[in-house]
Every structure is written in C-alpha cells, then in structure tokens.
Write a protein that holds these residues in place. Structure first.
Motif: not given
Length: 336
Positions: A273-287, A314-320, A306-311
C-alpha cells in the motif's frame, strides 16, 4: 412481523443469526454458533447423505434449529419471516452453490448474484441466498455484503466519486478497491491462516507462544513493530527464520516472538500500500485485530490517509448489507 428480516452470516467456521428491523437496521436479538459451513457440510456427509437426506434440506434443518433457538430467546414466533444468508452458504460445501457476481460490482448491491427458495411445509421461511464476487484470479464471499452495509453506515452511499481501498483483516484478509460507487478489484492475503500454520505446525512452533496476544506491553509492541519493519527491509522468507534465531540467541521471549511474527505477516500484507499513494485507506476491523493493524499502519506511516471504522459499525455491517440486498430484490420484483 413483516417489518423484520432474519439475517444469517454463515461463514466457514461460525454461524450468526440476527433479527433486524427493516426500518432502522436495529438488532432485536441474535444467536451465535460454532457450527459453520465446514462442520455442517461434514455432518451432512457423515449422517445426512448416508440417509438420503438432500443437502439443501439438511442445511434447512440446521438453520431451522437456530431460528427456533432465537424464537425461544425472544419469546416470539418467527414463522414466515424471510431469511437472507450470506457467507459460505452459497459455496460448493454450502446449502446450494450460487454463481459469483463479476466485476465491476455496484456497492449498492444491485448486481448481486442471489438465489431464492420458497417456504417449505417444515420450514415456513422464504430464503434469499447471496453469492460472492469473483475477478479473473480471486474470489470472496461475505466481504462484499459487509462492504454494502459499511458504505451505508459510513455515509458513503451518496458519494459516487469516493475512491478508497477497504481493508478487511482476517484468516484470509481482503483488500477491496472501490471507485465511483463500484468495487473494481480486490486481493486476498492468507495472513491469519499463515500465522496459525507458522505458530502451530512449523519449525517455529517451539519459538512462539501466542497465548498472550492481548498483552500490548512495551516489549511486545516493540517486537511487533520490528516485525513490520523487517517485512519491508528483508521480506517475509528471511524474516520468518529470524523468529528461530530470536529465540536461540535470547533476543525475544516466545510471546515477543509471537508479536514479531504477527508484525512480519501483517506488514507483508500491507506494505504494498506504500506504492498506492493516491488511494485513501479504510480499515474495517473488529476489536480482535484492529490494534495489530493500527500499529502496522502507524509503523508504515500510512495513518494520515487511513480512516478507522469503529468496531460497532463493523459488527453491524453484514446485517445492514443483507437488508439492503433484500430490499433491492423486492424493488426489482415490484418493478416487473
């Protein structure tokens, strides 16, 4: 109960069933089970298949048992409420194999590949089975449904020009490239599985103790950061053997070596991802994994983009995502 939906995330090793309100995605109740697709398929082969029970019927029986558990837990009848299933249930070892959707894939779910099953006398629920997405060299099942949910929960559904790489850590981590409201490519990294193999079944198993991976003490964090750094400087193959010499030369404890191994593998996953300089990152990780990935992102100096999605999201995402897909399918039927 027409304003509700039974949402089932049926993965390889875990089962989750939720009752969600269609209006606001509120979870009324849920049940979990370790009876994932792999164990259910094995059980069908050992008992159901030999008795002439069709695979789809066997999976319905297992699903009905969990629906009954949830109904008892909530003290209500769940009869006639539709069930939406995502994950590995649409694979060759699942309830019924459904063809993958292909790229580019609209993140509003309008191009999802689904299969419908009518209610049965012993199973009073319509079923919508969601398949995954494939590219020319990769596949995924479930993460695309999470992405659909996250785009809505994170307020990106109206931002058609947004582009980002969504990182979904796990046994088989996914990096999903979204551009102009479409999933345009993705890659799979066997980070979690390789950690388990190296720590339990390789020459390194006696050099690693992974029972204290929640202990983010100074020495453990330092070892993790050194692992991330080594993934960039010498690469994974040389770095793996360093774990052996770390113990032989008394440089690290076995717990520190576990953190070093984790840093080495997560760093190897992320350093492209170091080479993907123009791309914003979104971390989608549970706790469970978020702290490790945040440390690696910081060590690689990727935090600023990087944007850090709150846990909890993430917990609700699949159901939604499942609710959105179900509603989209209903709109298609109405349009006909």
């Amino acid at each position: 109960m027409t304003n509700y939906l039974l949402c089932c995330d049926w993965g390889t090793s875990l089962f989750r069933l939720q009752l969600l309100k269609l209006s606001d995605y509120q979870c009324v109740g849920e049940v979990f089970s370790p009876e994932g697709i792999a164990d259910t398929f094995d059980a069908w082969q050992k008992t159901g298949e030999t008795k002439g029970i069709a695979k789809k019927h066997f999976f319905r029986q297992q699903l009905k048992r969990q629906i009954d558990v949830l109904a008892r837990k909530l003290s209500i009848s769940l009869a006639n409420i539709p069930v939406v299933i995502s994950g590995m249930a649409s694979s060759s070892i699942g309830m019924d194999e459904v063809p993958y959707a292909t790229l580019p894939f609209a993140v509003n779910g309008s191009q999802s590949s689904v299969r419908h099953f009518e209610p049965q006398p012993d199973f009073p629920h319509e079923i919508m089975l969601i398949s995954g997405v494939r590219s020319e060299k990769d596949v995924m099942r479930g993460e695309e449904t999470q992405l659909i949910g996250l785009v809505t929960l994170f307020g990106l559904s109206g931002d058609g020009n947004r582009e980002a790489i969504f990182i979904f850590p796990g046994t088989h981590s996914k990096h999903i490239y979204m551009q102009e409201g479409r999933l345009i490519s993705f890659s799979t990294y066997m980070t979690g599985e390789l950690f388990a193999l190296m720590a339990s079944h390789s020459i390194l198993k006696d050099s690693v103790d992974r029972t204290h991976l929640t202990d983010f003490s100074e020495g453990n964090v330092r070892a993790f950061r050194l692992g991330v750094h080594q993934s960039v400087s010498t690469g994974i193959l040389n770095g793996l053997f360093t774990i052996r010499t770390n113990q032989l030369f008394g440089k690290f404890t076995k717990t520190e070596n576990a953190f070093f191994l984790s840093g080495l593998l997560i760093g190897s996953e992320l350093n492209h991802l170091l080479a993907e300089e123009r791309w914003p990152l979104v971390l989608c990780s549970g706790s469970r994994l978020a702290a490790f990935y945040k440390l690696a992102i910081d060590e690689l100096k990727l935090s600023a983009r990087t944007t850090f999605v709150p846990a909890e999201l993430i917990d609700k995402a699949a159901g939604v995502g499942q609710v959105i897909l179900f509603q989209n399918q209903a709109l298609k039927v109405t349009a006909r």
